[in-house]
Design a protein around this motif. Structure first.
Motif, mmCIF file in Angstrom:
data_model
loop_
_atom_site.group_PDB
_atom_site.id
_atom_site.type_symbol
_atom_site.label_atom_id
_atom_site.label_comp_id
_atom_site.label_asym_id
_atom_site.label_seq_id
_atom_site.Cartn_x
_atom_site.Cartn_y
_atom_site.Cartn_z
ATOM 1 N N SER A 1 7.789 4.161 0.628
ATOM 2 C CA SER A 1 7.702 5.570 0.238
ATOM 3 C C SER A 1 8.766 5.967 -0.784
ATOM 4 C CB SER A 1 7.825 6.463 1.478
ATOM 5 O OG SER A 1 9.074 6.260 2.122
ATOM 6 N N THR A 2 9.861 5.209 -0.866
ATOM 7 C CA THR A 2 10.925 5.577 -1.812
ATOM 8 C C THR A 2 10.509 5.339 -3.266
ATOM 9 O OG1 THR A 2 12.038 3.410 -1.776
ATOM 10 C CG2 THR A 2 12.672 5.012 -0.096
ATOM 11 N N ALA A 3 9.418 4.637 -3.489
ATOM 12 C CA ALA A 3 8.933 4.434 -4.863
ATOM 13 C C ALA A 3 8.594 5.756 -5.539
ATOM 14 C CB ALA A 3 7.708 3.520 -4.854
ATOM 15 N N VAL B 1 19.573 5.968 -7.867
ATOM 16 C CA VAL B 1 18.249 6.410 -7.428
ATOM 17 C C VAL B 1 18.093 5.960 -5.978
ATOM 18 C CG1 VAL B 1 15.767 6.301 -7.833
ATOM 19 C CG2 VAL B 1 17.338 6.097 -9.773
ATOM 20 N N PRO B 2 17.685 6.832 -5.073
ATOM 21 C CA PRO B 2 17.647 6.481 -3.644
ATOM 22 C C PRO B 2 16.458 5.613 -3.246
ATOM 23 C CG PRO B 2 16.925 8.745 -3.939
ATOM 24 C CD PRO B 2 17.370 8.264 -5.298
ATOM 25 N N PHE B 3 16.277 4.502 -3.934
ATOM 26 C CA PHE B 3 15.267 3.531 -3.532
ATOM 27 C C PHE B 3 15.769 2.747 -2.315
ATOM 28 C CE2 PHE B 3 14.171 3.338 -8.263
ATOM 29 C CZ PHE B 3 12.973 4.024 -8.136
ATOM 30 N N ARG B 4 14.846 2.299 -1.513
ATOM 31 C CA ARG B 4 15.148 1.391 -0.405
ATOM 32 C C ARG B 4 14.093 0.287 -0.406
ATOM 33 N NH1 ARG B 4 20.104 1.429 2.183
ATOM 34 N NH2 ARG B 4 20.806 3.591 2.476
ATOM 35 N N ALA C 1 0.829 -1.213 0.000
ATOM 36 C CA ALA C 1 0.000 0.000 0.000
ATOM 37 C C ALA C 1 0.861 1.259 0.000
ATOM 38 C CB ALA C 1 -0.941 -0.010 1.213
ATOM 39 N N SER C 2 1.913 1.280 0.812
ATOM 40 C CA SER C 2 2.763 2.477 0.849
ATOM 41 C C SER C 2 3.527 2.640 -0.465
ATOM 42 C CB SER C 2 3.735 2.414 2.032
ATOM 43 O OG SER C 2 4.589 1.284 1.934
ATOM 44 N N THR C 3 3.892 1.533 -1.095
ATOM 45 C CA THR C 3 4.563 1.612 -2.395
ATOM 46 C C THR C 3 3.629 2.201 -3.442
ATOM 47 O OG1 THR C 3 5.965 -0.304 -1.893
ATOM 48 C CG2 THR C 3 5.695 0.272 -4.206
ATOM 49 N N LEU C 4 2.405 1.700 -3.494
ATOM 50 C CA LEU C 4 1.448 2.181 -4.494
ATOM 51 C C LEU C 4 1.049 3.637 -4.234
ATOM 52 C CD1 LEU C 4 -0.829 -0.977 -4.797
ATOM 53 C CD2 LEU C 4 0.995 -0.240 -6.325
#
Length: 232
Positions: free
Chosen positions: A96-98, A195-198, A19-22
């Motif tokens: 949230s990094t998405a 890219v600062p993805f986690r 959900a947080s990714t979307l």
């Protein structure tokens, strides 16, 4: 003309973070420095934790597999449902990094790349011993001549033509490696950028070792298939 971007997220038992990714992906469209239309596709790869139900609240298209079929199969199904001229693949656990995914689009939209791949920051906790990444990097280099800094990254954007030309159905966690080998051999331009993805880190746990063991086998199988039957 505003481009249509298809964002594809394969997910297996990811209800906790999906959900947080979307939500972050949806916010990215509003906060990006350039305009684009978006088609959001989630492929529920046989989940048993309600992942598909979570996806329905956010996604334009939700595909549900009755059983787990592997990441490669989920990516392929998502691409088959995509309508965008540019396709983005993201992992379901980015949280949230998405929201940073438009950074992958910029070189493609500027005509500087056909395929972009995200290089992620170093892990915050110790993981494996680099066996999978080492195999993937050496395999890509030997089979295509390309020296990749992020051969396993699941965060990537590409013109849809790349997927049309890479007709192979990639196996499981070897999908990204196989796609990179074929794209290079077919003459497509690749740009890797930070890219600062986690995403979730499994560390040196039994779950992490099992995941990396499966990944090692599937990457090896994919490289063998690329060697046995080259794209060109």
């Amino acid at each position: 003309m505003v481009p249509l971007i298809s964002v594809i997220i394969p997910a297996w038992n990811e209800s906790r973070l999906l959900a947080s990714t979307l939500e972050a992906v949806s916010k990215a469209q509003a906060s990006a420095e350039f305009s684009f239309d978006m088609q959001l596709i989630v492929v529920d790869d046989g989940s048993r934790d309600g992942t598909g139900d979570v996806a329905c609240a956010w996604a334009d298209v939700v595909l549900r597999f009755p059983v787990n079929s592997g990441k490669g199969a989920a990516m392929f199904a998502g691409w088959q449902a995509a309508s965008g001229e540019i396709v983005v693949f993201l992992d379901a656990d980015l949280g949230s990094t998405a929201e940073k995914f438009p950074l992958l689009l910029e070189p493609v939209l500027r005509g500087e790349a056909d395929l972009t791949v995200a290089k992620l920051p170093p892990a915050s906790i110790p993981g494996g011993f680099g066996l999978v990444r080492g195999l993937a990097g050496r395999g890509v280099r030997l089979l295509s001549g390309y020296d990749s800094g992020a051969p396993l990254s699941g965060q990537r954007a590409m013109r849809s033509e790349v997927l049309r030309c890479c007709e192979r159905k990639y196996q499981g966690f070897g999908a990204e490696v196989g796609m990179m080998v074929d794209a290079v051999r077919l003459g497509f331009r690749i740009v890797e950028l930070e890219v600062p993805f986690r995403h979730r880190e499994t560390g040196r746990t039994w779950q992490g070792w099992i995941h990396r063991g499966k990944q090692l086998c599937e990457v090896g199988l994919t490289l063998w298939q690329c060697w046995r039957k080259p794209a060109c």
